[in-house]
Scaffold this motif. Structure first.
Motif, mmCIF file in Angstrom:
data_model
loop_
_atom_site.group_PDB
_atom_site.id
_atom_site.type_symbol
_atom_site.label_atom_id
_atom_site.label_comp_id
_atom_site.label_asym_id
_atom_site.label_seq_id
_atom_site.Cartn_x
_atom_site.Cartn_y
_atom_site.Cartn_z
ATOM 1 N N ARG A 72 0.180 10.801 -3.626
ATOM 2 C CA ARG A 72 0.849 11.962 -3.035
ATOM 3 C C ARG A 72 -0.153 13.077 -2.727
ATOM 4 O O ARG A 72 -0.069 13.732 -1.692
ATOM 5 C CB ARG A 72 1.935 12.477 -3.992
ATOM 6 N N ARG A 73 -1.088 13.296 -3.666
ATOM 7 C CA ARG A 73 -2.077 14.362 -3.468
ATOM 8 C C ARG A 73 -2.929 14.064 -2.223
ATOM 9 O O ARG A 73 -3.227 14.953 -1.422
ATOM 10 C CB ARG A 73 -2.966 14.483 -4.718
ATOM 11 N N ALA A 74 -3.302 12.787 -2.028
ATOM 12 C CA ALA A 74 -4.108 12.406 -0.854
ATOM 13 C C ALA A 74 -3.306 12.660 0.428
ATOM 14 O O ALA A 74 -3.842 13.137 1.433
ATOM 15 C CB ALA A 74 -4.518 10.940 -0.960
ATOM 16 N N ARG A 75 -2.002 12.350 0.403
ATOM 17 C CA ARG A 75 -1.167 12.586 1.587
ATOM 18 C C ARG A 75 -1.083 14.070 1.908
ATOM 19 O O ARG A 75 -1.093 14.464 3.075
ATOM 20 C CB ARG A 75 0.253 12.042 1.359
ATOM 21 N N VAL A 76 -0.982 14.881 0.876
ATOM 22 C CA VAL A 76 -0.886 16.329 1.101
ATOM 23 C C VAL A 76 -2.206 16.863 1.656
ATOM 24 O O VAL A 76 -2.222 17.710 2.554
ATOM 25 C CB VAL A 76 -0.482 17.050 -0.203
ATOM 26 N N ARG A 77 -3.328 16.351 1.135
ATOM 27 C CA ARG A 77 -4.637 16.799 1.655
ATOM 28 C C ARG A 77 -4.743 16.533 3.144
ATOM 29 O O ARG A 77 -5.334 17.304 3.896
ATOM 30 C CB ARG A 77 -5.772 16.064 0.932
ATOM 31 N N GLN A 78 -4.142 15.409 3.585
ATOM 32 C CA GLN A 78 -4.231 15.047 5.012
ATOM 33 C C GLN A 78 -3.222 15.821 5.866
ATOM 34 O O GLN A 78 -3.311 15.817 7.088
ATOM 35 C CB GLN A 78 -3.990 13.537 5.176
ATOM 36 N N ALA A 79 -2.238 16.453 5.224
ATOM 37 C CA ALA A 79 -1.186 17.160 5.971
ATOM 38 C C ALA A 79 -1.646 18.567 6.337
ATOM 39 O O ALA A 79 -2.561 19.114 5.713
ATOM 40 C CB ALA A 79 0.082 17.229 5.121
ATOM 41 N N GLU A 80 -1.005 19.138 7.343
ATOM 42 C CA GLU A 80 -1.294 20.513 7.760
ATOM 43 C C GLU A 80 -0.022 21.336 7.643
ATOM 44 O O GLU A 80 1.070 20.814 7.830
ATOM 45 C CB GLU A 80 -1.755 20.538 9.232
ATOM 46 N N PRO A 81 -0.165 22.641 7.372
ATOM 47 C CA PRO A 81 1.019 23.501 7.377
ATOM 48 C C PRO A 81 1.705 23.418 8.735
ATOM 49 O O PRO A 81 1.042 23.255 9.762
ATOM 50 C CB PRO A 81 0.447 24.912 7.155
ATOM 51 N N ASN A 82 3.032 23.505 8.742
ATOM 52 C CA ASN A 82 3.772 23.468 10.013
ATOM 53 C C ASN A 82 4.230 24.889 10.391
ATOM 54 O O ASN A 82 4.033 25.832 9.615
ATOM 55 C CB ASN A 82 4.923 22.448 9.916
ATOM 56 N N PRO A 83 4.821 25.049 11.572
ATOM 57 C CA PRO A 83 5.224 26.408 11.994
ATOM 58 C C PRO A 83 6.165 27.103 11.006
ATOM 59 O O PRO A 83 6.219 28.337 10.970
ATOM 60 C CB PRO A 83 5.908 26.151 13.342
ATOM 61 N N GLY A 84 6.879 26.344 10.196
ATOM 62 C CA GLY A 84 7.735 26.959 9.178
ATOM 63 C C GLY A 84 6.913 27.651 8.096
ATOM 64 O O GLY A 84 7.222 28.776 7.671
ATOM 65 N N HIS A 85 5.849 26.989 7.645
ATOM 66 C CA HIS A 85 4.949 27.625 6.664
ATOM 67 C C HIS A 85 4.306 28.879 7.265
ATOM 68 O O HIS A 85 4.170 29.904 6.603
ATOM 69 C CB HIS A 85 3.825 26.664 6.245
ATOM 70 N N LEU A 86 3.881 28.762 8.539
ATOM 71 C CA LEU A 86 3.193 29.899 9.174
ATOM 72 C C LEU A 86 4.145 31.077 9.342
ATOM 73 O O LEU A 86 3.778 32.227 9.101
ATOM 74 C CB LEU A 86 2.621 29.470 10.536
ATOM 75 N N ALA A 87 5.396 30.781 9.719
ATOM 76 C CA ALA A 87 6.383 31.863 9.885
ATOM 77 C C ALA A 87 6.678 32.515 8.534
ATOM 78 O O ALA A 87 6.886 33.732 8.456
ATOM 79 C CB ALA A 87 7.661 31.298 10.500
ATOM 80 N N THR A 88 6.670 31.728 7.488
ATOM 81 C CA THR A 88 6.905 32.280 6.143
ATOM 82 C C THR A 88 5.801 33.278 5.781
ATOM 83 O O THR A 88 6.067 34.376 5.279
ATOM 84 C CB THR A 88 6.952 31.132 5.104
ATOM 85 N N ALA A 89 4.569 32.899 6.066
ATOM 86 C CA ALA A 89 3.451 33.822 5.793
ATOM 87 C C ALA A 89 3.584 35.080 6.638
ATOM 88 O O ALA A 89 3.241 36.183 6.199
ATOM 89 C CB ALA A 89 2.120 33.122 6.058
ATOM 90 N N GLU A 90 4.115 34.924 7.836
ATOM 91 C CA GLU A 90 4.289 36.086 8.715
ATOM 92 C C GLU A 90 5.364 37.030 8.170
ATOM 93 O O GLU A 90 5.253 38.249 8.312
ATOM 94 C CB GLU A 90 4.663 35.607 10.106
ATOM 95 N N ILE A 91 6.382 36.474 7.557
ATOM 96 C CA ILE A 91 7.416 37.324 6.937
ATOM 97 C C ILE A 91 6.764 38.205 5.873
ATOM 98 O O ILE A 91 7.058 39.392 5.753
ATOM 99 C CB ILE A 91 8.544 36.452 6.334
#
Ligand code: OAD
Length: 251
Positions: A72-91
């Motif tokens: 699971r950790r390897a899969r997460v390392r390969q993943a990128e934040p999506n627009p939902g994560h980015l919008a959350t940071a913008e909030i």
């Protein structure tokens, strides 16, 4: 999916002094990280949760459990934040004092720019030993096969086995994280609950606490959940679609 948001929702957000964004596995789904309970693709569909996410399972078969978490950790390392994560940071930028509370054990909120997300269920990136000192461990990156076994490393300080830094069934949530989450939920004006089935306690109490303390609770989820009744508004859509539209409208 409709991304037309009721303008009332944008107004509620714009007027908020403090927002909590409470997230679950659905938040990371569009980054390619499987959720727990979605049909066939859910993480528990391929593996028996009871067999893997308990202290007993780790003691009985550490190689199986460590291998699963390392996969699971390897899969997460390969993943990128999506627009939902980015919008959350913008909030958080738009409404200072806002807090992200996540049940997710990935680091996608951090990588999207969220300042200090509260990790109620721990993190895949905080392994520690099972010894009395619970020493944090430095673990090299591995990339095991799905379902592959992998012996956990030993603690450099005390020699005990190293375990994933996540909360397992039957374990207490980290006290500091739970306290911070309850404090934020009790004092926010708006709580956005995003991508969680709302069935695992005590985390599922967080939106309910916010509601009891007078916050407006808004849900983002393509499916109905037991939290529908708690929420003033249920936005049926995905995190990556709805959250950016919400931020745009609230700007
Ligand atoms: P679940 O897998 O139970 O629920 C995921 C939710 O996300 C469901 O309600 C889906 O409808 C929704 N969903 C799916 N795709 C989505 C998307 N793209 N956008 C928005 N929502 C989407 O995951 P959690 O609620 O996070 O705990 O599970 C809670 C806890 O149960 C986990 O933290 C884990 C698990 O057992 C521990 O490991 C301690």
């Amino acid at each position: 999916m409709e991304t037309d948001l009721p303008s009332a929702v944008a107004t509620i957000l714009r007027r908020a002094g403090r927002v909590v964004v409470f997230t679950g596995a659905g938040m990371s789904a569009e980054s390619g990280v499987p959720t727990f309970r979605d049909d066939l693709t859910g993480l528990w569909a391929r593996f028996d949760a009871e067999q893997l996410a308990t202290p007993e399972a780790f003691h009985a078969d550490p190689d199986l459990v460590w291998g699963w978490y390392e996969w699971r950790r390897a899969r997460v390392r390969q993943a990128e934040p999506n627009p939902g994560h980015l919008a959350t940071a913008e909030i958080e930028t738009l409404i200072p004092g806002s807090v992200v509370i996540t049940q997710n054990v990935d680091d996608l909120h951090e990588r999207a720019g969220s300042r200090a997300p509260v990790h109620l269920h721990g993190s895949l990136f905080a392994p520690r030993c099972i010894g009395a000192g619970a020493h944090p461990a430095d673990v090299p990156d591995t990339d095991p096969e799905e379902g592959g076994r992998l012996p956990p490393p030993r603690c450099a300080r005390c020699g005990a086995l190293v375990r994933p830094g996540v909360v397992w069934f039957g374990e207490q949530l980290p006290a500091a994280a739970l306290d911070a989450a309850i404090e934020a939920a009790s004092t926010c004006d708006v709580l956005l609950t995003v991508g969680t089935s709302g069935v695992v306690y005590p985390a599922a109490e967080i939106p309910r606490i916010a509601r009891r303390c007078g916050a407006t609770v808004i849900q983002v989820n393509p499916e109905p959940t037991p939290l529908d009744r708690v929420c003033a508004v249920n936005l049926r859509g995905t995190a990556a679609q709805v959250l950016p539209a919400l931020v745009e409208a609230a700007r």
